[in-house]
Design a protein around this motif. Structure first.
Motif, PDB file in Angstrom:
ATOM      1  N   ARG A  52       0.919  -1.041   0.212  1.00 11.57           N
ATOM      2  CA  ARG A  52      -0.191   0.030   0.097  1.00 11.57           C
ATOM      3  C   ARG A  52       0.931   1.086  -0.037  1.00 11.57           C
ATOM      4  NH1 ARG A  52      -4.402  -0.078   4.661  1.00 11.57           N
ATOM      5  NH2 ARG A  52      -2.765  -1.704   5.991  1.00 11.57           N
ATOM      6  N   VAL A  53       2.058   1.379   0.489  1.00 11.36           N
ATOM      7  CA  VAL A  53       2.717   2.500   0.839  1.00 11.36           C
ATOM      8  C   VAL A  53       3.872   2.550  -0.555  1.00 11.36           C
ATOM      9  CG1 VAL A  53       4.821   3.476   2.010  1.00 11.36           C
ATOM     10  CG2 VAL A  53       2.843   2.154   3.399  1.00 11.36           C
ATOM     11  N   LEU A  54       4.325   1.673  -1.179  1.00 12.00           N
ATOM     12  CA  LEU A  54       5.127   1.504  -2.279  1.00 12.00           C
ATOM     13  C   LEU A  54       4.767   1.460  -3.587  1.00 12.00           C
ATOM     14  CD1 LEU A  54       8.414  -0.349  -0.553  1.00 12.00           C
ATOM     15  CD2 LEU A  54       7.804   2.098  -0.702  1.00 12.00           C
ATOM     16  N   GLY A  55       3.678   0.445  -3.766  1.00 14.56           N
ATOM     17  CA  GLY A  55       3.185   0.233  -4.991  1.00 14.56           C
ATOM     18  C   GLY A  55       4.064  -0.263  -5.761  1.00 14.56           C
ATOM     19  N   ASN A  56       4.224   0.128  -7.098  1.00  8.42           N
ATOM     20  CA  ASN A  56       5.468  -0.046  -7.815  1.00  8.42           C
ATOM     21  C   ASN A  56       6.263   0.984  -7.947  1.00  8.42           C
ATOM     22  OD1 ASN A  56       3.612   1.161  -9.236  1.00  8.42           O
ATOM     23  ND2 ASN A  56       4.005   0.118 -11.261  1.00  8.42           N
ATOM     24  N   ALA A  57       6.616   1.817  -6.883  1.00  8.99           N
ATOM     25  CA  ALA A  57       7.460   2.968  -7.040  1.00  8.99           C
ATOM     26  C   ALA A  57       8.940   2.643  -7.592  1.00  8.99           C
ATOM     27  CB  ALA A  57       7.477   3.520  -5.579  1.00  8.99           C
ATOM     28  N   PRO A  58       9.557   1.293  -7.396  1.00  9.76           N
ATOM     29  CA  PRO A  58      10.771   1.315  -7.932  1.00  9.76           C
ATOM     30  C   PRO A  58      10.919   1.555  -9.569  1.00  9.76           C
ATOM     31  CG  PRO A  58      10.342  -0.326  -6.346  1.00  9.76           C
ATOM     32  CD  PRO A  58       9.077   0.356  -6.606  1.00  9.76           C
ATOM     33  N   LEU A  59       9.645   1.171 -10.237  1.00  8.75           N
ATOM     34  CA  LEU A  59       9.564   1.754 -11.624  1.00  8.75           C
ATOM     35  C   LEU A  59      10.133   3.019 -12.004  1.00  8.75           C
ATOM     36  CD1 LEU A  59       6.486  -0.425 -12.382  1.00  8.75           C
ATOM     37  CD2 LEU A  59       8.919  -1.277 -13.005  1.00  8.75           C
ATOM     38  N   LYS A  60       9.973   3.827 -11.274  1.00  5.15           N
ATOM     39  CA  LYS A  60      10.372   5.265 -11.186  1.00  5.15           C
ATOM     40  C   LYS A  60      11.826   5.696 -11.371  1.00  5.15           C
ATOM     41  CE  LYS A  60       7.805   8.547  -9.938  1.00  5.15           C
ATOM     42  NZ  LYS A  60       7.197   9.144 -11.242  1.00  5.15           N
ATOM     43  N   ALA A  61      12.577   4.536 -10.872  1.00  2.00           N
ATOM     44  CA  ALA A  61      14.018   4.918 -10.530  1.00  2.00           C
ATOM     45  C   ALA A  61      14.751   5.178 -11.954  1.00  2.00           C
ATOM     46  CB  ALA A  61      14.472   3.738  -9.952  1.00  2.00           C
ATOM     47  N   GLY A  62      15.235   6.223 -11.959  1.00  2.00           N
ATOM     48  CA  GLY A  62      16.080   6.704 -13.333  1.00  2.00           C
ATOM     49  C   GLY A  62      15.311   7.447 -14.177  1.00  2.00           C
ATOM     50  N   LEU A  63      14.080   7.662 -14.165  1.00  2.00           N
ATOM     51  CA  LEU A  63      13.212   8.265 -14.934  1.00  2.00           C
ATOM     52  C   LEU A  63      13.342   9.737 -14.842  1.00  2.00           C
ATOM     53  CD1 LEU A  63      10.071   6.245 -15.145  1.00  2.00           C
ATOM     54  CD2 LEU A  63      11.852   6.351 -16.879  1.00  2.00           C
ATOM     55  N   ASP A 118     -12.068   8.541 -13.041  1.00  2.56           N
ATOM     56  CA  ASP A 118     -12.036   7.232 -11.817  1.00  2.56           C
ATOM     57  C   ASP A 118     -11.092   6.335 -12.686  1.00  2.56           C
ATOM     58  OD1 ASP A 118     -13.843   8.371 -10.142  1.00  2.56           O
ATOM     59  OD2 ASP A 118     -15.533   7.824 -10.953  1.00  2.56           O
ATOM     60  N   GLY A 119     -10.022   6.117 -11.971  1.00  2.00           N
ATOM     61  CA  GLY A 119      -9.077   5.397 -12.499  1.00  2.00           C
ATOM     62  C   GLY A 119      -7.828   5.998 -12.989  1.00  2.00           C
ATOM     63  N   LEU A 120      -6.602   5.601 -12.391  1.00  2.00           N
ATOM     64  CA  LEU A 120      -5.350   6.123 -12.846  1.00  2.00           C
ATOM     65  C   LEU A 120      -4.404   5.390 -13.621  1.00  2.00           C
ATOM     66  CD1 LEU A 120      -4.894   8.085  -9.469  1.00  2.00           C
ATOM     67  CD2 LEU A 120      -6.095   8.702 -11.425  1.00  2.00           C
ATOM     68  N   HIS A 121      -4.514   3.990 -14.053  1.00  2.00           N
ATOM     69  CA  HIS A 121      -3.945   3.294 -14.567  1.00  2.00           C
ATOM     70  C   HIS A 121      -3.630   3.478 -15.962  1.00  2.00           C
ATOM     71  CE1 HIS A 121      -7.870   1.412 -14.707  1.00  2.00           C
ATOM     72  NE2 HIS A 121      -7.507   0.960 -15.711  1.00  2.00           N
ATOM     73  N   GLU A 163      -1.724   0.370  -6.750  1.00  2.00           N
ATOM     74  CA  GLU A 163      -2.562  -0.702  -7.131  1.00  2.00           C
ATOM     75  C   GLU A 163      -3.646  -0.385  -8.155  1.00  2.00           C
ATOM     76  OE1 GLU A 163      -5.488  -3.764  -4.973  1.00  2.00           O
ATOM     77  OE2 GLU A 163      -4.400  -2.443  -3.747  1.00  2.00           O
ATOM     78  N   ARG A 164      -3.818  -1.327  -8.917  1.00  2.00           N
ATOM     79  CA  ARG A 164      -5.125  -0.944 -10.063  1.00  2.00           C
ATOM     80  C   ARG A 164      -6.495  -1.225  -9.562  1.00  2.00           C
ATOM     81  NH1 ARG A 164      -4.996  -2.895 -16.413  1.00  2.00           N
ATOM     82  NH2 ARG A 164      -7.438  -2.548 -16.917  1.00  2.00           N
ATOM     83  N   LYS A 165      -7.323  -0.359  -9.146  1.00  2.00           N
ATOM     84  CA  LYS A 165      -8.359  -0.606  -8.521  1.00  2.00           C
ATOM     85  C   LYS A 165      -9.710  -0.597  -9.206  1.00  2.00           C
ATOM     86  CE  LYS A 165      -6.318   1.140  -4.077  1.00  2.00           C
ATOM     87  NZ  LYS A 165      -6.470   2.019  -3.189  1.00  2.00           N
ATOM     88  N   THR A 166      -9.501  -0.346 -10.412  1.00  2.00           N
ATOM     89  CA  THR A 166     -10.765  -0.179 -11.452  1.00  2.00           C
ATOM     90  C   THR A 166     -10.273  -1.016 -12.819  1.00  2.00           C
ATOM     91  OG1 THR A 166     -12.594   0.915 -12.276  1.00  2.00           O
ATOM     92  CG2 THR A 166     -10.498   2.023 -12.160  1.00  2.00           C
ATOM     93  N   GLU A 167     -11.431  -1.456 -13.581  1.00  2.00           N
ATOM     94  CA  GLU A 167     -10.998  -1.907 -14.720  1.00  2.00           C
ATOM     95  C   GLU A 167     -10.909  -1.023 -15.944  1.00  2.00           C
ATOM     96  OE1 GLU A 167     -10.184  -5.356 -15.431  1.00  2.00           O
ATOM     97  OE2 GLU A 167     -10.184  -5.616 -13.183  1.00  2.00           O
ATOM     98  N   ARG A 168     -11.692  -0.068 -15.768  1.00  2.00           N
ATOM     99  CA  ARG A 168     -11.808   0.856 -16.755  1.00  2.00           C
ATOM    100  C   ARG A 168     -11.920   2.313 -16.345  1.00  2.00           C
ATOM    101  NH1 ARG A 168     -17.173   0.604 -20.295  1.00  2.00           N
ATOM    102  NH2 ARG A 168     -16.451   2.772 -20.902  1.00  2.00           N
TER     103      ARG A 168
END
Length: 369
Positions: A11-22, A76-79, A32-37
């Motif tokens: 809940r705290v980190l999510g996939n934060a390591p993906l931002k490293a180096g950007l 609604d939805g940020l993915h 977390e992906r919480k909605t389909e669309r």
């Protein structure tokens, strides 16, 4: 590592390591992906009426940038980052703002730009099925005649605000987007009270269990509640800073001084929530001491009972040992006359009972029982 601790980290980190180096300003969905669309809802209103519609084309939002009245655009939805970028482009949002919208691990904050305000708030709802808090990030963009909200998933806490706009109740349709931003923040703070009520009931139930019959599961619940209080505190405390900045509004003209009275009332509610959170934190911390004290008291009671029985049986064992040495009274120069008595055996048993009864009476007089 337990499953619950892993959930906290997720809940705290999510996939934060993906931002490293950007490079800064690179939007990437963190969390977390919480909605389909992704759903885009547009609610445009003024004092004469309102119109609500949904759209799947983010480019259509540009028609509401300089439109008269107030336009509330909710996503609604940020993915799907590309949709977020298209909506943001319609209102000329800064790349760093777009990046923070997509990053759902943001701390609640307020950023002031030349032509808009960027607010981040967090909702904390109690999930009774899991026995844990469910947190969602809400990003609010306040412009001159528009307000954008970006949510991880559809949330019911804004249903009341939406109903007031559609029905024309209150003064919300006669006010600007700054009042709408206040109404949304007020709904977020009000949701904290319901969450605290649910947590308070669980704390009260847990306290009764700890006092009456402490179990190992109680310690796990106490540690879980302590972690949930930490997460709730991290969401509530920054709200005070946000409201303080909105009350000053020295650096922006997007806040009408007429809504200061409402912001002050909301600030008071936030302080009340903070006080309740701190009180529950202290109670939860004290529950662990109560739990350990209850276990210690139960162990002391068990040891006291065992010690009492051992103490009573020490003289009885001595008497039985003396009369169990099996010396022959004919051969021994030290004659034990009791061994030849007709009623020697019942007399010894009676002596043992008298000794045990006397010791119990003595313990009772001393208050040890």
């Amino acid at each position: 590592m337990s499953a619950y601790n892993s959930g906290i980290i997720a809940r705290v980190l999510g996939n934060a390591p993906l931002k490293a180096g950007l490079p800064p300003g690179t939007p990437i969905h963190v969390g977390e992906r919480k909605t389909e669309r992704v759903n885009i809802t547009v609610l445009h209103y003024d004092r004469h009426g309102c119109r609500e519609e949904t759209t799947e084309k983010a480019e259509q939002c540009r028609f509401y940038h300089d439109r008269e009245g107030v336009s509330w655009i909710n996503v609604d939805g940020l993915h799907h980052v590309d949709i977020i970028e298209k909506v943001s482009a319609c209102f000329k949002l800064h790349p760093l703002t777009v990046e923070d919208i997509c990053n759902t691990t943001q701390r609640p904050k307020l950023d002031i730009f030349d032509d808009y305000l960027f607010l981040v708030a967090r909702t904390q709802t109690y999930d009774q099925a899991r026995g844990a808090l469910a947190s969602d990030q809400i990003s609010i963009i306040l412009g001159k005649n528009f307000l954008l909200t970006f949510q991880e998933s559809p949330t019911p806490i804004f249903a009341g605000v939406r109903h007031r706009i559609n029905s024309g109740k209150g003064k919300i349709r006669t006010m600007g987007p700054d009042y709408l931003a206040y109404a949304l923040l007020d709904a977020v703070v009000d949701s904290y009270f319901q969450t605290l009520e649910n947590l308070g009931e669980e704390i009260e139930t847990l306290e009764e269990e700890v006092l009456s019959a402490p179990r190992r599961e109680n310690a796990e619940k106490i540690h879980r509640l302590k972690r949930e209080m930490i997460l709730l505190r991290k969401s509530v405390w920054p709200m005070r800073e946000i409201l303080n900045s909105l009350l000053r509004h020295d650096e922006t003209e997007l806040i009408d001084p007429a809504i200061n009275i409402y912001l002050k009332d909301l600030y008071d509610h936030t302080i009340q929530v903070i006080d309740t959170v701190e009180t529950y934190r202290d109670i939860t911390a004290g529950l662990l001491d109560i739990y350990l004290g209850s276990l210690s008291n139960r162990m002391n009671e068990a040891i006291k009972v065992l010690t009492m029985f051992a103490t009573i049986f020490i003289p009885l064992t001595f008497i039985a040992g003396v009369y169990g040495m099996n010396f022959d009274p004919e051969a021994s120069p030290w004659n034990m006359p009791e061994l030849g008595w007709t009623f020697g055996y019942p007399l010894v048993l009676a002596l043992m009972l008298a000794v045990a009864g006397g010791m119990l009476y003595y313990f009772k007089r001393k208050g040890w029982l």
